[in-house]
Design a protein around this motif. Structure first.
Motif, short mmCIF file in Angstrom:
data_model
loop_
_atom_site.label_atom_id
_atom_site.label_comp_id
_atom_site.label_asym_id
_atom_site.label_seq_id
_atom_site.Cartn_x
_atom_site.Cartn_y
_atom_site.Cartn_z
N GLU A 111 6.72 -7.22 10.86
CA GLU A 111 5.92 -5.95 10.53
C GLU A 111 5.30 -6.40 9.15
O GLU A 111 4.24 -5.81 8.81
CB GLU A 111 6.83 -4.77 10.35
N TRP A 115 1.34 -5.59 7.75
CA TRP A 115 1.22 -4.44 6.96
C TRP A 115 -0.01 -4.62 6.10
O TRP A 115 -0.24 -5.54 5.47
CB TRP A 115 2.23 -4.31 5.92
N ASP A 116 -0.93 -3.87 6.50
CA ASP A 116 -2.32 -3.84 5.75
C ASP A 116 -2.62 -3.02 4.45
O ASP A 116 -3.69 -2.99 4.00
CB ASP A 116 -3.45 -3.63 6.51
N TRP A 121 2.03 3.91 -0.92
CA TRP A 121 3.00 2.85 -1.33
C TRP A 121 4.13 3.14 -1.63
O TRP A 121 5.21 2.34 -1.58
CB TRP A 121 2.08 2.15 -2.34
N LYS A 124 6.48 3.73 1.36
CA LYS A 124 6.37 2.74 2.02
C LYS A 124 7.42 1.75 1.17
O LYS A 124 8.63 1.24 1.79
CB LYS A 124 5.14 1.68 1.95
#
Length: 544
Positions: A111, A115-116, A121, A124
């Protein structure tokens, strides 16, 4: 109560378990979160680079420079600047996207590789930190490897700025970092990867040794002045010799003197730096005393790498960072590998400042890297054979704030008079100014240099093993009592383990990131142990 952060990568982590509210280093939860996210994005970049390699596609050295710079920025006390860390995350995602566009098969990527950067953030970051690995032993080994790779990255980056590279080393760094995302790897696999990390730690330190000595000559026995001159000065701390060289070049004829601090002390041992008349001496002690010492210096300070302590307002406007280092509100000197940095701002400010306040006077002696010790080999061997030197004691590593580190000064003072200390790194500031004397002209403290120059101590040990015709490095009259603090010490430890060194004593505490089972593996296979009291350890190492 829910953790606001979680970090246990350094020796001073709270309660020897983990910092959960704010870092003992001064790192705030929002900065810690962005560092976690930067490591995550960097793991993803490494995974894509490895996948490209499997398809037979070349990956530019610039990719590895991004990886090393990112990991370096997350070392303890390196970068407290949230905005700059976020900038590195964004740049890493952009670089990763370019690599993903070249990749034919993306099905098995983790993953982190996909992740882009979309989404919150901060949210995340909470899902990708240290504790995201649930199994305690897998987590411990992944972090041990990651911290070793952070140290390896620091040394590789210093070699890179001197235009030395090792593609095999780069490929390993990418492969090992990507492996920390692989859930199919068990404890046995990760233990093997830990030792392989040590192998490449040796390679990284050898590469940096080659870079430094090719550029600046082999260190030689040198007397370093501890006092100050009458001119205004610039104080250089951290580890990067190329930054120091550029600053010295640009201060010639300006009336500004240059001083080293902490881990930059060994720059005085290199012949190339002795040609600069304004390279005055060393100011102060180990990194953790910088608040008082930077205030007393009265001129600008250049932090070339990690070892920043959150600054006092009294000198914050005089603190500059460069490279991987950063602190919000402090001026940053830009410059990439191969570029000439412009230090005119720091030089101009120095001219407006008073000369440094003198902290001490006198001189200290250093410069005992491997080539210099080899030049003394006959004298050293004779001293061992005659019994004048009974044992060498390796006391390399890091210094720190903890009161328990007073042990190392007391230990050095209590050593039998027929022992010689081999040291490198800032741990030496606990005892390098003591009057410990010499043995037949051989100083009882032999300083090889910076923490990366622990490589020299390993090379010296291997040479002595050869000279004495021994089958095992552990048959040498050498004991290891090493202080650690941050991740560069981790790669040094793993390098020593790879070289077969056993019975290393590590203090002042064992790492919090070692789970009981992982610690048990290190104890049973390598004899890793902690320290006790000076009296008990003297008995252990030297008998009655």
């Amino acid at each position: 109560m829910e953790n606001q952060m979680f970090c246990y990568q350094c020796q001073e982590t709270a309660g020897c378990t983990g910092c959960t509210r704010v870092g003992v280093c001064g790192k705030t939860p929002d900065v810690a979160a962005m560092q976690d996210l930067l490591v995550y994005a960097t793991r993803g970049l490494a995974a894509v680079a490895v996948a490209l390699g499997r398809e037979g596609q070349e990956v530019s050295p610039a990719v590895n420079r991004t990886i090393t710079q990112n990991l370096f920025a997350t070392i303890t006390n390196a970068n407290f600047d949230k905005a700059r860390i976020e900038g590195r995350i964004a740049a890493t995602l952009e670089e990763k996207k370019a690599l993903l566009d070249r990749l034919s098969h993306k099905d098995n990527l983790p993953e982190a590789a996909l992740w882009d950067g979309s989404g919150d953030w901060a949210a995340k970051a909470k899902t990708v930190g240290v504790l995201s690995t649930e199994n305690e032993d897998i987590r411990s080994l992944r972090e041990l490897i990651t911290y070793g790779l952070k140290g390896l990255s620091a040394y590789t980056k210093h070699a890179n700025v001197l235009l030395q590279e090792d593609r095999e080393l780069e490929a390993f760094l990418q492969r090992a970092l990507a492996a920390t995302l692989d859930d199919t790897l068990g404890v046995k696999d990760l233990v093997a990867l830990t030792l392989e990390t040590g192998k490449y730690g040796v390679s990284a330190m050898a590469l940096l040794d080659k870079a430094n000595t090719s550029a600046y000559g082999n260190p030689e026995i040198s007397r370093v002045k501890l006092g100050v001159g009458k001119n205004p000065g610039i104080l250089v701390s951290g580890h990067d010799l190329r930054d120091l060289e550029m600053l010295l070049e640009q201060t010639q004829g300006t009336g500004v003197d240059v001083y080293t601090h902490s881990e930059m002390l060994p720059a005085h041992y290199y012949p190339a730096f002795k040609k600069y008349p304004n390279f005055v001496g060393n100011y102060g002690n180990a990194w953790w005393k910088q608040k008082e010492e930077f205030e007393a210096f009265r001129g600008p300070i250049l932090m070339t790498t990690n070892c920043i302590v959150p600054p006092k307002d009294s000198y914050k406007d005089r603190l500059y960072t460069t490279g991987a280092a950063g602190f919000s509100g402090c001026k940053h000197i830009p410059g990439e590998i191969g570029e000439k940095k412009d230090f005119s701002r720091i030089i101009a400010q120095a001219k407006t400042c008073q000369p440094p306040k003198e902290l001490e006077s006198g001189e200290i002696v250093g410069g005992f890297a491997h080539e210099q010790v080899f030049a003394l080999a006959d004298k050293v061997v004779q001293a061992v054979k005659s019994g004048a030197i009974r044992k060498f004691v390796v006391m390399a590593g890091c210094d720190g704030r903890a009161k328990s580190r007073d042990y190392y000064r007391a230990f050095a003072e209590a050593l039998p008079r027929d022992t010689v200390i081999l040291t490198a790194g800032c741990a030496k500031y606990r005892y390098n100014k003591l009057n410990l004397g010499d043995i037949g002209g051989i100083p009882r403290v032999l300083d090889a240099g910076q923490c990366n120059d622990s490589y020299s101590l390993a090379v010296i040990a291997l040479k002595l093993k050869e000279i004495f015709g021994l089958a095992d490095i552990n048959d040498l009259p050498i004991v290891y009592n090493i202080a650690w603090y941050e991740q560069k010490a981790v790669i040094v430890l793993l390098a020593l383990l790879y070289l077969g060194v056993k019975n290393i004593h590590l203090g002042p505490t064992l790492p919090a990131f070692l789970s009981p089972n992982v610690a048990k593996v290190l104890v049973e296979n390598f004899g890793i142990a902690g320290i006790t009291t000076v009296e008990e350890d003297m008995q252990l190492f030297f008998g009655a």
